[in-house]
Design an enzyme around this catalytic site. Structure first.
Site, PDB file in Angstrom:
ATOM      1  CG  ASN A   7     -26.577  12.486  12.618  1.00  0.00           C
ATOM      2  OD1 ASN A   7     -27.034  13.156  11.685  1.00  0.00           O
ATOM      3  ND2 ASN A   7     -26.613  11.167  12.635  1.00  0.00           N
ATOM      4  NE  ARG A  88     -24.519  10.552   9.000  1.00  0.00           N
ATOM      5  CZ  ARG A  88     -25.585   9.798   8.921  1.00  0.00           C
ATOM      6  NH1 ARG A  88     -26.565   9.926   9.775  1.00  0.00           N
ATOM      7  NH2 ARG A  88     -25.675   8.888   7.977  1.00  0.00           N
ATOM      8  CG  HIS A 177     -24.706   3.554   6.246  1.00  0.00           C
ATOM      9  ND1 HIS A 177     -25.466   2.649   5.533  1.00  0.00           N
ATOM     10  CD2 HIS A 177     -25.569   4.237   7.033  1.00  0.00           C
ATOM     11  CE1 HIS A 177     -26.732   2.787   5.869  1.00  0.00           C
ATOM     12  NE2 HIS A 177     -26.827   3.750   6.771  1.00  0.00           N
ATOM     13  NE  ARG A 236     -33.823   4.871   3.003  1.00  0.00           N
ATOM     14  CZ  ARG A 236     -32.746   5.043   3.761  1.00  0.00           C
ATOM     15  NH1 ARG A 236     -31.684   4.266   3.604  1.00  0.00           N
ATOM     16  NH2 ARG A 236     -32.697   6.005   4.652  1.00  0.00           N
ATOM     17  CD  GLU A 378     -22.728   5.843  11.763  1.00  0.00           C
ATOM     18  OE1 GLU A 378     -23.548   5.317  12.549  1.00  0.00           O
ATOM     19  OE2 GLU A 378     -23.029   6.233  10.631  1.00  0.00           O
TER      20      GLU A 378
END
Ligand code: ADP
Length: 390
Positions: A7, A88, A177, A236, A378
């Site tokens: 990643n 990823r 995601h 956010r 993941e």
């Protein structure tokens, strides 16, 4: 067979080395602050973290450090043992409907999607290029965050903006995601014992998103063209009235780029509380009487519950609610605050099970809806995709 899941961020590189197909994690680690004189390389050796602080010029150097560390610590004897690398990639657009074997053409197609994910895709490509140079004969696979959500029907992914924006610039909801939503919903389906199911996944980390998963397929999700849409997060804002930008732009004389930076990096928990981005701090300070910390969490929970209500109606019911990621897996407080608002849907959390670490099923026996806390993974999904993709 050894497979690495990668990643790559703009200044970071996370990696995990698996023995496949047993899925045993051989080692994992992280390179931070790539491009600076104060870079940090961390790798796990026999369960212990080995940390090296050294200048690391770029991702290529980070990748060679990784390979050196793998041999130095006798984790592998020979680079030849590595049979695959999974990357990823945040944005796969409408082009990539599944994980894809990386070729020069695929890299170019991913590059074309950069305008849709300027903060993420260019870094992902740098990671891909560094590993392809280092291991030119090894299979490399791109695994996209957006793939799982490509099954959304168009009325769920389209914005009511001029249609030409969609045609010309790809303006639509993509969702993110996806690898995590897929992993935990597959586990929930196993626990339920049937594919035919109505599941809502709550991936609650620093970044956070929900998805409605009908019979194993994502039909809606909260993040949009970018990861800014949806529920409020650590920094956010999630959804706001876009006209707010016009007002604040005038009052504070900020550019659009600066305003978007505020919405991405200085809003959410941080913006409302004025101090904290971490859920543990928000909960602890709320319990110490910090009213704005309570407000930050109250707003987030209100928005989460709004989406759950809407997904309940969208799917015509609900079999399971799945909590995952840093907050979803660990914070019994957040799970309790959310579930307490869902009694009308037949959700009944077991107070005791909810506080028992590591337990997957945390609902009361009489709950009409199963409530699960499932650890996401993941990286293992990426490694599985490297095996699967031909
Ligand atoms: P991301 O991958 O988006 O950076 P994570 O999934 O790692 O995010 O989640 C980070 C969030 O998880 C933080 O807000 C942190 O407070 C929360 N978190 C992590 N561990 C715990 C814990 N043990 N208890 C409560 N919250 C936790």
């Amino acid at each position: 067979m050894k497979i690495i899941a990668v990643n790559a961020g703009s200044s970071s590189l996370k990696f995990q080395l698996f023995e496949m197909p047993s899925e045993e994690v051989i080692t994992k680690g992280l390179v931070e602050r790539i491009g600076s004189n104060k870079a940090v390389f961390t790798i796990e050796v026999d369960g212990e973290k080995v940390v090296t602080k050294t200048p690391i010029k770029d991702h290529k150097v980070a990748v060679s450090m990784l390979f050196e560390a793998l041999s130095k610590h006798k984790i592998i004897k020979d680079l030849e043992e590595i049979k695959g690398v999974g990357h990823r990639v945040v944005q796969g657009g409408e082009k990539f409907l599944e994980s894809t074997l990386i070729t020069d053409e695929v890299v170019e197609e991913v590059r074309k999607l950069n305008p849709l994910a300027p903060l993420h895709n260019p870094a992902n490509i740098i990671g891909i290029e560094s590993f392809r140079k280092a291991l030119p004969n090894v299979k490399q696979v791109a695994v996209f965050d957006t793939t799982f959500h490509t099954t959304m029907p168009r009325e769920n992914f389209m914005y009511a903006t001029p249609y030409e924006w969609y045609e010309k610039y790809g303006v639509r909801k993509y969702g993110f995601h996806g690898t995590s939503h897929q992993y935990v919903s597959e586990r929930a389906i196993e626990l339920l014992g049937r594919e035919e199911s109505k599941i809502i996944v709550l991936h609650l980390g620093n970044g956070a998103s929900l998805s409605a998963v009908l019979n194993g397929k994502s039909i809606d999700t909260t993040m949009g063209l970018t990861p800014l849409e949806g529920i409020p997060m650590g920094t956010r804002s999630g959804n706001i009235d876009p006209a707010i930008l016009g007002l604040v732009q005038q009052e504070e004389n900020l550019s659009l780029t600066e305003l978007l930076e505020v919405l991405n990096k200085k809003s959410g928990y941080l913006g409302v509380s004025g101090k904290y981005t971490d859920n543990r701090d928000i909960v602890a300070e709320m319990n110490n009487g910090c009213d704005r910390c309570k407000l930050a969490l109250d707003i987030q929970i209100k928005r989460i519950v709004d989406y759950i209500g809407s997904y309940y109606v969208l799917m015509g019911g609900l079999d399971a609610l799945v909590f995952t990621a840093g907050i979803g897996e660990n914070s019994w407080e957040v799970r309790e605050l959310i579930c307490n608002k869902l009694e009308v849907l037949g959700v009944k959390l077991s107070e005791k099970k909810n506080k028992t670490r590591g337990l997957e099923e945390i609902n009361c026996c009489e709950s009409k809806v199963k409530v699960y806390a499932i650890k996401t993974d993941e990286e293992v999904m990426i490694a599985r995709e490297v095996l699967r993709v031909k």
